[in-house]
Design an enzyme around this catalytic site. Structure first.
Site: not given
Ligand code: PPE
Length: 314
Positions: A159
Site C-alpha cells: 500500500k
Molecule cells: N484497494 C485500494 C486501492 C485501496 O486503496 C483500498 C483501501 C482497498 C483496496 C481496500 O483495502 P482495506 O481498506 O484493507 O479493506 N483504501 C484506503 C484509502 C482510501 C483513501 O481514499 O485514502 C481505505 O479505505 O482506507
C-alpha cells in the site's frame, strides 16, 4: 477540510498536530517513497475499538519491506500500542487512523536507502467514503480507461503512496464523467479494483472477488467479507472476473476501510440487478456493522479496545 486533533505520533513521540511537518526536499516529495495504512476505529458500547489493528500493522510492515523501508526501530506491538494510545490521547471515539512510513530528509537522488525512514501516525474523524446514501442506495461507477499497475511495475501488495497516483487518475476521470467512482481493469483486461476499494460480484448466490494476481490490494475488509460470507454459508471464490460479468451480475459491491461495504447499483450506466442494494450485500453489511459496532460478539477477535483518557488539566 481535515478537522485537527491534538496530537500526531512521530518517531516514538506525540507531537502537536501543526508540528508534524516535513521538509520539501524530503525524499518522499520528489519520488513518492511512502507506504501507509488506513484504519478505522469504531465506537462501541464498551468504548472505542480499532478494527483489525494487527492485520493493518502487518500490512504496513509488509509494504515497508517490499520497498526496503523496514529499517525503522518500532516493532508491530509498539506500532499497535502507539495507535491505541493516539486515539486515547486525542479523545476520539469513532475515527480513521493514517500511519505513514516515508523516506525523509537527507540526500536527494532516486536511491533513498541512506535517507532516514520516518514513521508518523495521525487520526481524525472521517465519515462515510462514498456518502451515507451510497451505503443503502448503492453507487454509480464506470470502468476506467486507466489500467491498474501491471504486476512488474508497481507492486500491488504494497500500500504505497505512489500507487495512488494511478488511483487519482481513475477517481478524477470517474468524477469528470459524472460517476462516483471508477473500477480499473488489470493489465490483462480483467477486473482489478476501484481507486480505493476491492470489488465483489454476486451471481446465482455465489460470491466472487478477483485474486491477488489481478493487481489488487490485499484488502483487510476483503478478507473480513470473505470470512463473514463463509460464516453465513455463502459459497465464495477468488476468480478472474471479466468486465462484462459486472453487467450481468445480480449484485456488485465495494469493500474497503473507508468504503466499508458499499453496494454498486450501476456500472457504465448499465443497471446491476434490480438497481439497488441486493440481499447478499445487505446481509454482509448487517453482519459487518453488528460486529464493528459491538452489537454482536466479536467472534473473530477483530476489535482492539482503546483506553479512553481523561482530559489532562492545564
Ligand atoms: N484497494 C485500494 C486501492 C485501496 O486503496 C483500498 C483501501 C482497498 C483496496 C481496500 O483495502 P482495506 O481498506 O484493507 O479493506 N483504501 C484506503 C484509502 C482510501 C483513501 O481514499 O485514502 C481505505 O479505505 O482506507
Amino acid at each position: 477540510m481535515l478537522k485537527a486533533t491534538e496530537k500526531i505520533w512521530f518517531n516514538g513521540q506525540f507531537v502537536g498536530w501543526d508540528d508534524a511537518k516535513i521538509h520539501v526536499l524530503s525524499h518522499v516529495v520528489s519520488y513518492g517513497s511512502s507506504v501507509f495504512e488506513g484504519i478505522r476505529c469504531y465506537e462501541t458500547a464498551a468504548g472505542p475499538a480499532i478494527f483489525r489493528l494487527r492485520e493493518h500493522v502487518r500490512r504496513l510492515i509488509d509494504s515497508a519491506r517490499i520497498y526496503r523501508m523496514d529499517t525503522f526501530r518500532y516493532s508491530s506491538d509498539e506500532l499497535a500500542q502507539a495507535m491505541l494510545e493516539l486515539v486515547g490521547i486525542n479523545q476520539m471515539r469513532a475515527c480513521y487512523l493514517r500511519p505513514i512510513v516515508l523516506r525523509g530528509y537527507g540526500e536527494l537522488g532516486v536511491n533513498g536507502l541512506r535517507n532516514p525512514v520516518d514513521v508518523y501516525i495521525a487520526c481524525w474523524e472521517w465519515g462515510k467514503y462514498l456518502g451515507e446514501e451510497a451505503l443503502s442506495e448503492g453507487t454509480d461507477v464506470c470502468i476506467s480507461s486507466w489500467t491498474r499497475m501491471a504486476p512488474n511495475t508497481l507492486p500491488a501488495l504494497a500500500k504505497a503512496g505512489a500507487n495512488y497516483m494511478n488511483s487519482q487518475l481513475i477517481r478524477m476521470e470517474a468524477a469528470a464523467n459524472g460517476y462516483h467512482e471508477g473500477i480499473a481493469l488489470d493489465s490483462t483486461g480483467n477486473i482489478s479494483e476501484g481507486s480505493g476499494e476491492n470489488v465483489f460480484v454476486v451471481r446465482d448466490g455465489k460470491i466472487i472477488t478477483p485474486p491477488l494476481s489481478s493487481s489488487v490490494l490485499p484488502g483487510i475488509t476483503r478478507d473480513t467479507v470473505v470470512t463473514l460470507a463463509r460464516d453465513l454459508g455463502y459459497p465464495i471464490v477468488e476468480s478472474v472476473i471479466p468486465r462484462e460479468l459486472l453487467y450481468i451480475a445480480d449484485e456488485v459491491f465495494f469493500t474497503g476501510t473507508a468504503a466499508e461495504i458499499t453496494p454498486i447499483r450501476s456500472v457504465d450506466r448499465i443497471q446491476v440487478g434490480k438497481g439497488s442494494r441486493g440481499p447478499v450485500t445487505e446481509k454482509l453489511q448487517h453482519e459487518f456493522f453488528a460486529i464493528v459496532n459491538g452489537t454482536k460478539p466479536d467472534r473473530h477477535n477483530w476489535l482492539s479496545p482503546v483506553e479512553v483518557r481523561q482530559p489532562v488539566a492545564r
